[in-house]
Design a protein around this motif. Sequence first.
Motif, PDB file in Angstrom:
ATOM      1  N   ALA A 722      22.049  -3.480 -29.209  1.00  0.00           N
ATOM      2  CA  ALA A 722      20.990  -4.470 -29.007  1.00  0.00           C
ATOM      3  C   ALA A 722      19.672  -3.933 -29.576  1.00  0.00           C
ATOM      4  O   ALA A 722      18.943  -4.649 -30.276  1.00  0.00           O
ATOM      5  N   ALA A 723      19.418  -2.642 -29.337  1.00  0.00           N
ATOM      6  CA  ALA A 723      18.166  -2.053 -29.826  1.00  0.00           C
ATOM      7  C   ALA A 723      18.128  -2.073 -31.351  1.00  0.00           C
ATOM      8  O   ALA A 723      17.115  -2.443 -31.955  1.00  0.00           O
ATOM      9  N   VAL A 724      19.233  -1.717 -31.983  1.00  0.00           N
ATOM     10  CA  VAL A 724      19.248  -1.684 -33.464  1.00  0.00           C
ATOM     11  C   VAL A 724      19.095  -3.102 -34.024  1.00  0.00           C
ATOM     12  O   VAL A 724      18.371  -3.324 -35.006  1.00  0.00           O
ATOM     13  N   ARG A 725      19.744  -4.064 -33.376  1.00  0.00           N
ATOM     14  CA  ARG A 725      19.589  -5.465 -33.830  1.00  0.00           C
ATOM     15  C   ARG A 725      18.120  -5.861 -33.762  1.00  0.00           C
ATOM     16  O   ARG A 725      17.571  -6.488 -34.671  1.00  0.00           O
ATOM     17  N   ASN A 726      17.515  -5.490 -32.647  1.00  0.00           N
ATOM     18  CA  ASN A 726      16.115  -5.812 -32.420  1.00  0.00           C
ATOM     19  C   ASN A 726      15.212  -5.171 -33.459  1.00  0.00           C
ATOM     20  O   ASN A 726      14.379  -5.838 -34.076  1.00  0.00           O
ATOM     21  N   GLU A 727      15.447  -3.882 -33.694  1.00  0.00           N
ATOM     22  CA  GLU A 727      14.583  -3.134 -34.611  1.00  0.00           C
ATOM     23  C   GLU A 727      14.742  -3.605 -36.044  1.00  0.00           C
ATOM     24  O   GLU A 727      13.781  -3.662 -36.805  1.00  0.00           O
ATOM     25  N   THR A 728      15.987  -3.923 -36.433  1.00  0.00           N
ATOM     26  CA  THR A 728      16.230  -4.250 -37.851  1.00  0.00           C
ATOM     27  C   THR A 728      16.189  -5.756 -38.108  1.00  0.00           C
ATOM     28  O   THR A 728      16.111  -6.179 -39.259  1.00  0.00           O
ATOM     29  N   GLY A 729      16.296  -6.525 -37.060  1.00  0.00           N
ATOM     30  CA  GLY A 729      16.365  -7.972 -37.227  1.00  0.00           C
ATOM     31  C   GLY A 729      17.675  -8.407 -37.850  1.00  0.00           C
ATOM     32  O   GLY A 729      17.814  -9.516 -38.350  1.00  0.00           O
ATOM     33  N   GLN A 730      18.659  -7.549 -37.878  1.00  0.00           N
ATOM     34  CA  GLN A 730      19.971  -7.871 -38.505  1.00  0.00           C
ATOM     35  C   GLN A 730      21.036  -8.054 -37.425  1.00  0.00           C
ATOM     36  O   GLN A 730      21.104  -7.259 -36.493  1.00  0.00           O
ATOM     37  N   GLU A 731      21.828  -9.091 -37.606  1.00  0.00           N
ATOM     38  CA  GLU A 731      22.955  -9.295 -36.684  1.00  0.00           C
ATOM     39  C   GLU A 731      24.163  -8.482 -37.156  1.00  0.00           C
ATOM     40  O   GLU A 731      24.370  -8.324 -38.362  1.00  0.00           O
ATOM     41  N   PHE A 732      24.925  -7.993 -36.286  1.00  0.00           N
ATOM     42  CA  PHE A 732      26.213  -7.343 -36.645  1.00  0.00           C
ATOM     43  C   PHE A 732      27.070  -7.316 -35.390  1.00  0.00           C
ATOM     44  O   PHE A 732      26.562  -7.500 -34.277  1.00  0.00           O
ATOM     45  N   THR A 733      28.338  -7.137 -35.616  1.00  0.00           N
ATOM     46  CA  THR A 733      29.232  -6.975 -34.459  1.00  0.00           C
ATOM     47  C   THR A 733      29.939  -5.630 -34.601  1.00  0.00           C
ATOM     48  O   THR A 733      29.916  -5.019 -35.679  1.00  0.00           O
ATOM     49  N   TYR A 734      30.577  -5.231 -33.555  1.00  0.00           N
ATOM     50  CA  TYR A 734      31.400  -4.014 -33.629  1.00  0.00           C
ATOM     51  C   TYR A 734      32.559  -4.166 -32.676  1.00  0.00           C
ATOM     52  O   TYR A 734      32.548  -5.039 -31.795  1.00  0.00           O
ATOM     53  N   ARG A 735      33.580  -3.357 -32.902  1.00  0.00           N
ATOM     54  CA  ARG A 735      34.747  -3.382 -32.003  1.00  0.00           C
ATOM     55  C   ARG A 735      34.822  -2.046 -31.276  1.00  0.00           C
ATOM     56  O   ARG A 735      34.715  -0.995 -31.909  1.00  0.00           O
ATOM     57  N   LEU A 736      35.027  -2.142 -29.991  1.00  0.00           N
ATOM     58  CA  LEU A 736      35.131  -0.920 -29.201  1.00  0.00           C
ATOM     59  C   LEU A 736      36.603  -0.679 -28.863  1.00  0.00           C
ATOM     60  O   LEU A 736      37.348  -1.626 -28.579  1.00  0.00           O
TER      61      LEU A 736
END
Length: 880
Positions: A722-736
């Motif tokens: 969430a923090a990285v999305r916020n900082e970069t303004g870029q959406e992405f997903t990941y699989r855990l």
Amino acid sequence: MGRCYALRRLHDRILAFADTKRNDAAVQKKDPDITLITAEAPIAATTHGGRAKCLQRLVRLDLPVPCTLALSFQTVRRIAAGDRPDPAQLLSPFDHDAILCVRPSSEDPDWGGPGAVLNIGMNDARYVEFSERIGKTAAAALYLRFVQSFAVHVARLDPDVFDDVDPDPVKGLKQALAAYEEETEEEFPQEPAAQLTEVLRSMARAWEGTSARLLRQAKGAPANAGLGLVVQEMALGLGEGECGSGVMQLVNTQTGARQITGRYLSQSQGRDALQGGADALFLERDPRGPSLEELAPEAFARLKAYTALMRKRLREEMQAEFTIENGKVFLLDGVRVTRSARAAIAIAVALAEDGIISREEALMRIEPRALNELLHRQVDPTVPRDRLGRGIGASPGAASGRIVFTSTEAQASAARGEPCVLVRRETSSEDIRGMHAAVGVMTHRGGMTSHAAVIGRGLGKPCVVGVTDIQIDMRREQLVFPGGRVLKAGDSITIDGTSGDVLAGDTPLLEATRDPALATLMSWADAVRDIAVRANADTPADAGVARTFKAEGIGLCRTEHMFFESDRLTVMREMIFADTGEDRAAALERLLPMQRADFIDLFRIMQGQPVCIRLFDPPLHEFLPSDRSGLRELAEALDLPLSDVTRRVETLGEYNPMLGLRGVRLGVTMPEIYEMQARAIFEATVDASREGAPVVPEIMIPLVSARREVELVKTRIDAVAAAVRNETGQEFTYRLGVMVETPRAALRAGEIAPLVSFLSFGTNDLTQMTYGLSRDDAGRFMSAYVQQGVFPEDPFHRLDADGVGELLEIAAERGRKAKPGLVLSICGEHGGNPESIAFCREAGFDYVSCSPFRVPVARLAAAQLAVKSKITQDVDPIVR
Ligand code: PEP
Ligand code: MG
């Protein structure tokens, strides 16, 4: 030979004409297990052996095969037990003055058998007769050859006496007959029927002998494997006109390239041409010397046509064993061309491309492990081996180099451009750079999943582990091998990671090949395969190899290896020595850009293919020095007193580190490490997605044993995302995902699965923990355990389908029940093992992941499983 052809025809006609009158057949008399080889005779490889069956096929092709009688396994067993076959029945198909030979016919020709005996029927009277017909020397050569083999193989007399006779056959014969009489106090047997029955009896008994049995069992023959025998009328190869013998095949044995290969020797028999030296002729016109094509063009053309016909109709590259008798060609035998792995692939692909076999059959004809021979350098099989010792072949291929005992020496040696083999008691993470620098690694301890083995396979470098019968004297820098041979640092040594052999000196090696036929075969494999294959890759170089071998992504990136680079190790150590969370975060802050760069590289190289990154796994003390000089260096680098550093290192030590503070336990107790890694992964994701297809990283948590561990780590990783999305303004997903490597994680998969997208089985640790068997120490006693049948095989090598396998099945079932669509895979070393792949496919796994160099083996093994199950499905309705 005319009588036999007539008999064959008559026999077939009778069989075809009236089944009910079969008992009237002229040849098929008392013992139905003694069968004239005709087109219709009831002969099978399983009853009469491969040679008999092959000869029948040649007869069906109307090829000029001399009259041949096949004795079944049953008959040969009875003969070995003391039965005497009826000589009249044995001799009835042959002309009364025929000269015969007997050859073995085991079910699988690779199982071998007693050597052929030629020229049965030669005796004093025939010698006189033949002397008139074909000349005294030729007649004596025929008789002498028989006397020699009868004396040695049947009468069991001293071979030296009979080998050591005058080279002039006439004189040699006299000596051999005299020696026979002297040794046995009997005359050499003159009666052809008696000669033949004695030869049959001795060959039948030889097959039952202990050493013959052990030898064939080592080649895969079952304990009760049978031997058939064939009795064949000889085309003599000696006499007037153009007479001789030879062998012909249409491909090169080493490369599989189309090339008429073989030799012909005038006035010779059997396979003499192959030992014929300078007198032997090439077959096809050849700038190196005279050829059969020039000497007897018609015979050559015929032979070429016969061999090509065999290839087409027997659907295999065959070697024709032939004799020319006064210009006329006879085919005595057809044997499958022996071949290297490279040739096997070229041959199978060419047969499929020529429409002779299907692509699927071509795939099935190649043993997946044989690909290792192409992908790695090999010890030249034609060179004698000076073996010093033996261990476990843990990473295939061979390497020669000077012995070094430390990682630093390995790097220095590589810098000087001198290939070296790193010899260690066992390796640890500190040795990685040395392993990179060395051409191969040998360790005293360890098994298939010990550190050296795993890293060696990952690097594609030859590795022999568990060479327990050597002594390593580190102080004197020398190795003492069994028998007392001593090698010192700097001496040359060769390791064969395929067989586990350790050889003295620089041994000639054959280079690895990138064969176009292999690429073709692999493309066919991918077309039928129904389970994906990924690679375990930690570095950009590994990822590059993974792509070359067409892995469908990275199934396991062990991130800790990235911290051993020299510039990072110090920062890593600062992080470990940090007193507060803040200090730790500061050190991690410096590691972050390095990790990010690593992941950007990997994402770029893999070009949109999935990349599964495992969070930090090993215990921290692996990054710390263990010897005094290392501790001193560390104290200097950290600007701390040596005593402080020593104490801190000691406190970090654990009694049982593999079961201690490592994996997710570090993630829970020192969350900053995983947070830094997650951030590096997400920032790399944003970066790499800018240029190409959006990257969806996979993040895997190691050594989980409880759901709560996953919850804690997941919450933190989600927060970082969430923090990285916020900082970069870029959406992405990941699989855990969770790495299932403890029995408890497998059993509790039902409660873990809802939190994740995938489970990947780390079967190295899971095997270790299920058996309670250290993966680093198992090599010490594994061979004793396997030899005594405690384990059918090293469970670190082949997945233990019963125990560890049951855990996998339980986890798969509970996991998928709790979360339909849960992705399942294996990323332990078993992922590259054909038998283990079969298990995973059966259990419905989505992919296997293995060292990059094993990817082709896994792709082929997976394809074969798909073909096999297709065949079973196709056959099923008929069976039902
Ligand atoms: C495993 O345990 O199976 C695994 C893949 O992890 P590692 O070998 O790094 O412990
Ligand atoms: Mg593990």
